[in-house]
Write an enzyme that holds these catalytic residues in place. Structure first.
Site, PDB file in Angstrom:
ATOM      1  CD  GLU A 181      -2.834   1.350   0.162  1.00  0.00           C
ATOM      2  OE1 GLU A 181      -3.786   0.315   0.170  1.00  0.00           O
ATOM      3  OE2 GLU A 181      -2.989   1.988  -0.526  1.00  0.00           O
TER       4      GLU A 181
ATOM      5  CG  ASP B  49      -0.908   4.800  -0.886  1.00  0.00           C
ATOM      6  OD1 ASP B  49      -1.580   4.288  -1.976  1.00  0.00           O
ATOM      7  OD2 ASP B  49      -1.238   4.743   0.187  1.00  0.00           O
TER       8      ASP B  49
ATOM      9  CB  SER C  19      -5.215   1.410  -2.573  1.00  0.00           C
ATOM     10  OG  SER C  19      -5.432   1.382  -1.306  1.00  0.00           O
TER      11      SER C  19
END
Ligand code: NAG
Ligand code: NAG
Ligand code: NAG
Ligand code: NAG
Ligand code: NAG
Length: 583
Positions: A292, A296, A502
């Protein structure tokens, strides 16, 4: 913790003091009214473990009601309305503090209450504070809140212990002065909004000569820049238009993976890097990168050379019942918001790829967090949040109010009306909704006026389909969307392919960062809270009209022309967004 007041250590005098007060005060302080309760149930996935030692120290945050939140919201609606004369005139920290500072009466009432319980010495109230932090024994917290704390563990990790209660109360007259006490009833998991890593890594070699990667077989920054037309934009005010990625759950962003990603996929991002800011005891273990966190920062780097910050927010349960050290509050949204709102200069664009089922977040906690997002907007920051990866709802979709009704399950904080919730799409010509794209209607927050026309058009076309399964008068989301499948991400030196909203949030945020840079350069201010501008200019986005988001045993909402609760208003077109009249 700049918004918090001084932390004091409780001096164990309360037993002696308890008998002294006048009967009237005694009556006042024992007239409890429940602040939040889960009934007799424990939130799902959590198990009662044991009773804490009553002398265990607990750090308790009392968030005080702001003196003039209506004025803050009034300012927000003016400064985010691009035809209002105050558009873009965001509040400074001092102005925002002024409107959110509790009244003297609030401060006094709470102070008197603590005093009565023997918690007096050393509490200092300051002017810009919205909260008081006390470190006190569990037994004292239990008396203050007429509650019983327990040690709970999560089913997925029984080593993770937290100190929580299933219900707490406040003296009736203090409900008007205290918005939330934490930690109490929030058992949030803040799960990451990521679906799966596809089994077969699909590696796209960056082709500098053609620069014509299409977003068909896999997603890379090059193809996104083509698709969303940021191509040749060159930011000018790079130092003031900072972009921030908020991370929780001990997700660490690897600097070496980032370097290798930018070299492979963003060759123009010469020497690109990012700062790590550790919030509330957050860590930065470079040997343990998270998918994640890497996703990002790597896709937020599309906004390079705009400076990028990764906030590693602590609060993954470290509670150790044997240590007798203060419990970590482990309520990461409040922890991060407290930190960032204490800064004089905020990042102008923020992306958050986390969320929980709205029904698992106590209403008082959710409202407080959402209000703080409004505060960020009023200070000129644009906040993007993933809309969730379970369509209209994941799992059995049963309500946790004892009735076990099957209803669509909205996701928080995407359901907060003061963030820009980002759903997912896939494919090109046409781009269609991703089946997992989270969307629906909040049962906690009512529908903001900026979206009422768009939403009522959708609902009148939908007719009675799904009626009763969602709250038609609730805040509807997502607001926008962006590609969310087959993202090429470098983790531990290798490429993995990642899907989920995400992916969509940092992608949309990277484009907003460019827009903020553009507006800073041309108008001297940022966009701040985006939604009123976006809903007033739907044609600046690519309308997504096919696909749907199944869940809860239903086919989900259909994407249609115009706003829909799958893809929102659509995906960004930087060129058209940049030329919105009066932006
Ligand atoms: C405190 O809570 C308990 C239930 O846990 C309740 O029985 C009791 O009446 C409450 N005390 C007051 C003073 O309201
Ligand atoms: C905006 O904030 C100022 C104080 O900074 C206040 O005087 C004014 O009334 C607010 N505007 C609205 C519309 O509430
Ligand atoms: C808070 O601000 C007011 C007005 O600016 C001032 O009179 C007061 O002394 C301040 N209080 C504290 C504790 O700083
Ligand atoms: C890299 O920069 C050069 C020079 O500014 C530009 O011509 C080229 O299009 C850029 N390539 C990409 C992929 O942005
Ligand atoms: C990149 O880093 C190298 C080595 O530190 C430096 O010489 C070069 O000027 C940097 N390039 C840019 C565009 O900042």
């Amino acid at each position: 913790m700049l918004l918090s007041l001084v932390t004091i250590l409780f001096l164990p005098v309360h037993v002696a003091v308890f008998a002294i007060p006048a009967t009237s005060l005694s009556t006042l302080y024992q007239d409890f009214s429940v602040k939040h309760s889960w009934g007799n149930s424990i939130p799902s996935s959590w198990i009662y473990h044991s009773s804490p030692d009553p002398t265990t120290l607990l750090t308790l945050h009392f968030r005080l009601k702001p003196s003039n939140f209506d004025q803050l919201l009034g300012n927000l609606s003016q400064t985010s309305d691009h035809f209002h004369e105050r558009y873009g005139k965001h509040l400074s920290k001092t102005q925002a503090d002024e409107l959110t500072r509790p009244t003297e009466q609030t401060v006094m009432e709470v102070q008197e209450w603590f005093k009565w319980h023997g918690i007096a010495d050393g509490i200092v109230f300051s002017n810009n504070s919205q909260g008081i932090t006390l470190t006190i024994p569990v037994s004292v917290a239990e008396t203050l809140l007429n509650t019983t704390y327990g040690i709970y563990v999560h089913v997925s990790d029984t080593q993770n212990q937290i100190l929580r209660t299933t219900e707490y109360s406040l003296p009736r007259h203090l409900h008007a002065h205290i918005s939330v006490v934490s930690p109490t009833t929030y058992f949030g998991s803040t799960r990451e909004m990521k679906k799966t890593n596809f089994l077969e890594p699909i590696r796209i070699e960056y082709d500098a000569t053609s620069n014509s990667n299409e977003c068909t077989s896999a997603i890379t920054p090059a193809c996104l820049k083509d698709l969303y037309r940021t191509g040749d934009y060159s930011p000018s005010l790079t130092t003031s238009a900072k972009i921030g990625i908020v991370g929780f759950l001990e997700e660490f962003a690897s600097i070496s993976d980032f370097k290798s990603f930018t070299q492979n996929y963003l060759p123009n991002a010469t020497n690109a890097t990012f700062d790590v800011v550790k919030v509330n005891g957050g860590l930065d273990d470079q040997s343990d990168p998270g998918v994640e966190a890497n996703l990002d920062v790597q896709y937020a780097a599309m906004a390079w050379p705009i400076p990028l910050t990764y906030y590693s927010t602590g609060g993954s349960p470290p509670f150790n019942p044997d240590s007798n050290s203060p419990d970590d509050t482990n309520e990461p949204y409040l922890d991060w918001l407290n930190y960032v709102l204490g800064l004089d200069e905020l990042p102008k664009t923020i992306s958050i790829s986390y969320g929980d089922d709205e029904q698992t977040v106590p209403a008082d906690y959710a409202v407080e967090v959402c209000n703080l997002f409004a505060l960020l907007g009023s200070r000129g920051t644009s906040v993007m949040v993933s809309s969730g990866d379970a369509g209209v709802g994941g799992g059995d979709c049963q309500t946790n109010d004892g009735k076990s009704e099957v209803l669509f399950q909205p996701i928080f904080p995407a359901s907060c009306p003061y963030v820009t919730a980002v759903g997912s799409t896939t494919g090109i010509s046409p781009e269609t909704a991703s089946a997992f794209s989270g969307g629906g209607f909040s049962r906690l927050f009512s529908q903001p006026s900026y979206q009422s026309a768009a939403v009522s058009t959708y609902l009148s076309n939908l007719g009675s389909t799904y009626s009763g399964l969602y709250s038609a008068s609730g805040r509807a989301y997502p607001d926008v969307s962006a590609q969310g499948q087959k993202y090429q991400v470098i983790v531990n030196g290798g490429v993995v392919s990642v899907g989920g909203t995400s992916c969509s949030s940092p992608t949309f945020a990277s484009i907003v960062a460019y827009l903020n840079d553009f507006k800073l350069a041309t108008e001297g201010s940022t966009l701040g809270f985006l939604n009123p501008l976006l809903y007033a200019n739907p044609s600046a986005l690519n309308d997504i009209t096919s696909g749907s988001n199944p869940g809860c045993g239903s086919k989900g909402f259909p994407a249609t022309s115009g706003w829909d609760p799958v893809t929102g208003l659509g995906t960004p077109d930087f060129v058209r967004l940049k030329s919105i009249r009066n932006m």
